[in-house]
Design an enzyme around this catalytic site. Structure first.
Site, PDB file in Angstrom:
ATOM      1  N   GLU A  71      21.460 -47.707  14.951  1.00 41.86           N
ATOM      2  CA  GLU A  71      20.129 -47.675  14.355  1.00 41.86           C
ATOM      3  C   GLU A  71      20.232 -47.209  12.907  1.00 41.86           C
ATOM      4  OE1 GLU A  71      16.896 -47.338  17.609  1.00 41.86           O
ATOM      5  OE2 GLU A  71      17.424 -45.333  16.955  1.00 41.86           O
TER       6      GLU A  71
ATOM      7  N   GLY B 283      11.298 -47.628  11.936  1.00 42.79           N
ATOM      8  CA  GLY B 283       9.875 -47.403  11.665  1.00 42.79           C
ATOM      9  C   GLY B 283       9.448 -47.771  10.261  1.00 42.79           C
TER      10      GLY B 283
ATOM     11  N   ASN C  15      11.718 -46.998  23.200  1.00 44.93           N
ATOM     12  CA  ASN C  15      11.672 -45.576  22.854  1.00 44.93           C
ATOM     13  C   ASN C  15      10.249 -45.283  22.401  1.00 44.93           C
ATOM     14  OD1 ASN C  15      11.912 -43.003  21.839  1.00 44.93           O
ATOM     15  ND2 ASN C  15      13.051 -43.602  20.004  1.00 44.93           N
TER      16      ASN C  15
ATOM     17  N   HIS D 210      19.371 -39.393  18.531  1.00 46.93           N
ATOM     18  CA  HIS D 210      18.462 -40.238  17.738  1.00 46.93           C
ATOM     19  C   HIS D 210      18.399 -39.669  16.319  1.00 46.93           C
ATOM     20  CE1 HIS D 210      14.831 -42.198  16.279  1.00 46.93           C
ATOM     21  NE2 HIS D 210      15.049 -43.103  17.223  1.00 46.93           N
TER      22      HIS D 210
ATOM     23  N   SER E 255      13.106 -51.490  13.644  1.00 43.79           N
ATOM     24  CA  SER E 255      12.075 -52.481  13.344  1.00 43.79           C
ATOM     25  C   SER E 255      12.315 -53.835  14.009  1.00 43.79           C
ATOM     26  CB  SER E 255      11.909 -52.634  11.820  1.00 43.79           C
ATOM     27  OG  SER E 255      11.521 -51.399  11.247  1.00 43.79           O
TER      28      SER E 255
ATOM     29  N   LYS F 218       8.943 -42.566  21.623  1.00 43.23           N
ATOM     30  CA  LYS F 218       8.829 -41.395  20.738  1.00 43.23           C
ATOM     31  C   LYS F 218       7.693 -40.492  21.249  1.00 43.23           C
ATOM     32  CE  LYS F 218      10.389 -44.237  16.957  1.00 43.23           C
ATOM     33  NZ  LYS F 218      10.997 -44.130  15.656  1.00 43.23           N
TER      34      LYS F 218
ATOM     35  N   GLU G  76      16.080 -39.170  14.355  1.00 47.30           N
ATOM     36  CA  GLU G  76      14.999 -38.196  14.110  1.00 47.30           C
ATOM     37  C   GLU G  76      15.422 -36.805  14.571  1.00 47.30           C
ATOM     38  OE1 GLU G  76      11.931 -40.495  16.026  1.00 47.30           O
ATOM     39  OE2 GLU G  76      12.053 -41.945  14.396  1.00 47.30           O
TER      40      GLU G  76
HETATM   41  C1  PEP Z   1      13.646 -46.086  17.307  1.00 45.82           C
HETATM   42  O1  PEP Z   1      12.927 -45.142  17.105  1.00 45.82           O
HETATM   43  O2  PEP Z   1      14.609 -45.953  18.076  1.00 45.82           O
HETATM   44  C2  PEP Z   1      13.319 -47.368  16.654  1.00 45.82           C
HETATM   45  C3  PEP Z   1      14.205 -48.322  16.652  1.00 45.82           C
HETATM   46  O3  PEP Z   1      12.076 -47.466  16.077  1.00 45.82           O
HETATM   47  P1  PEP Z   1      11.384 -48.778  15.432  1.00 45.82           P
HETATM   48  O4  PEP Z   1      11.662 -49.941  16.361  1.00 45.82           O
HETATM   49  O5  PEP Z   1       9.930 -48.450  15.382  1.00 45.82           O
HETATM   50  O6  PEP Z   1      12.008 -48.993  14.109  1.00 45.82           O
END
Ligand code: PEP
Length: 249
Positions: A163, A169, A4, A91, A207, A6, A93
């Protein structure tokens, strides 16, 4: 394994990243499926550079509507014009910054399916929700809203991504056992929708790095990863893909 990106990327850098990922992914066993979800303006570039490779490409969101007066939104059918396979929906976000409700996310998943795309339905709890002991209630509500509007056959074609919001992040990763517990809960919910739905891939995201990938993907109910930050570096993303290959179950 789905990257992803972003809101990252520019034409020149993307070309290098996409080409390197495609080359590296070609050396993986067939059982490891790789995709990248890029910002909308780069769907055409992804199509041009990834067509004929083993890497599929996707969009990070789609409209809850099929078309019409919705300035700035992108319909799933439009993404399909660019050969897109995956559409991330829900997601965290988008749930947080755009106030997307579980019902809106469910409509987005429906629009994606109607357009022939595979929705990657993200679910996850915040730190406060985890500490209050409401993780299952929160993610159960998020997943139920989607399963409610889909037929069993449609539900069998989705992908789910767990997630935890506190791990995205932040550099904080859920402990493998902690993630496995939630994945087992999600699997149970999918099974309740139908036997074929229990085979839906359930990805972990938050992460994931080359250093922790193998242990996470070694868990029984973790079928792959949704990778944010680490998907922007081909070396890291491919190392994560190889970790999945080692523990493939
Ligand atoms: C994401 O945005 O879906 C995600 C898992 O980000 P990160 O791996 O940077 O935590």
């Amino acid at each position: 394994m789905v990257g992803n990106w972003k809101m990252h990327g520019r034409m020149g850098d993307n070309a290098t990243l996409l080409t390197e990922v495609a080359a590296g992914a070609s050396a993986l066993q067939k059982g490891v499926r790789v995709g990248v979800c890029v910002p909308c303006p780069y769907l055409a570039q992804s199509q041009a550079l990834l067509s004929g490779s083993v890497v599929q490409w996707g969009i990070q969101d789609v409209s809850a509507h099929a078309g019409g007066a919705f300035t700035g939104e992108v319909a799933a059918e439009m993404a399909a014009d660019f050969g897109v396979t995956y559409a991330i929906v829900g997601h965290s976000e988008r749930r947080a910054y755009h106030r997307e409700s579980p019902e809106t996310v469910a409509s987005k998943a429906q629009r994606a399916i109607e357009a022939g795309l595979t929705p990657i339905v993200c679910v996850g709890e915040s730190l406060e929700e985890r500490e209050a002991g409401t993780t299952e209630q929160i993610i159960g509500t998020q997943l139920d809203a989607v399963l409610l509007v889909l037929t069993e056959e449609q539900a069998a074609g989705i992908v789910v991504a767990y997630e935890p919001v506190w791990a995205i992040g932040t550099g904080k990763t859920a402990r493998p056992g902690q993630a496995q517990d939630v994945h087992a809960f999600l699997r149970h919910k999918l099974l309740a929708k139908g036997a074929s739905v229990a085979n839906v891939p359930v990805l972990y995201g938050g992460s994931v790095k080359p250093e922790n990938a193998e242990e996470l993907f070694g868990q029984k109910d973790i079928d792959g990863g949704l990778i944010g930050g680490a998907s922007l570096k081909s070396k890291d993303f491919l190392a994560i893909c190889r970790a999945a290959q080692i523990v493939m179950h």
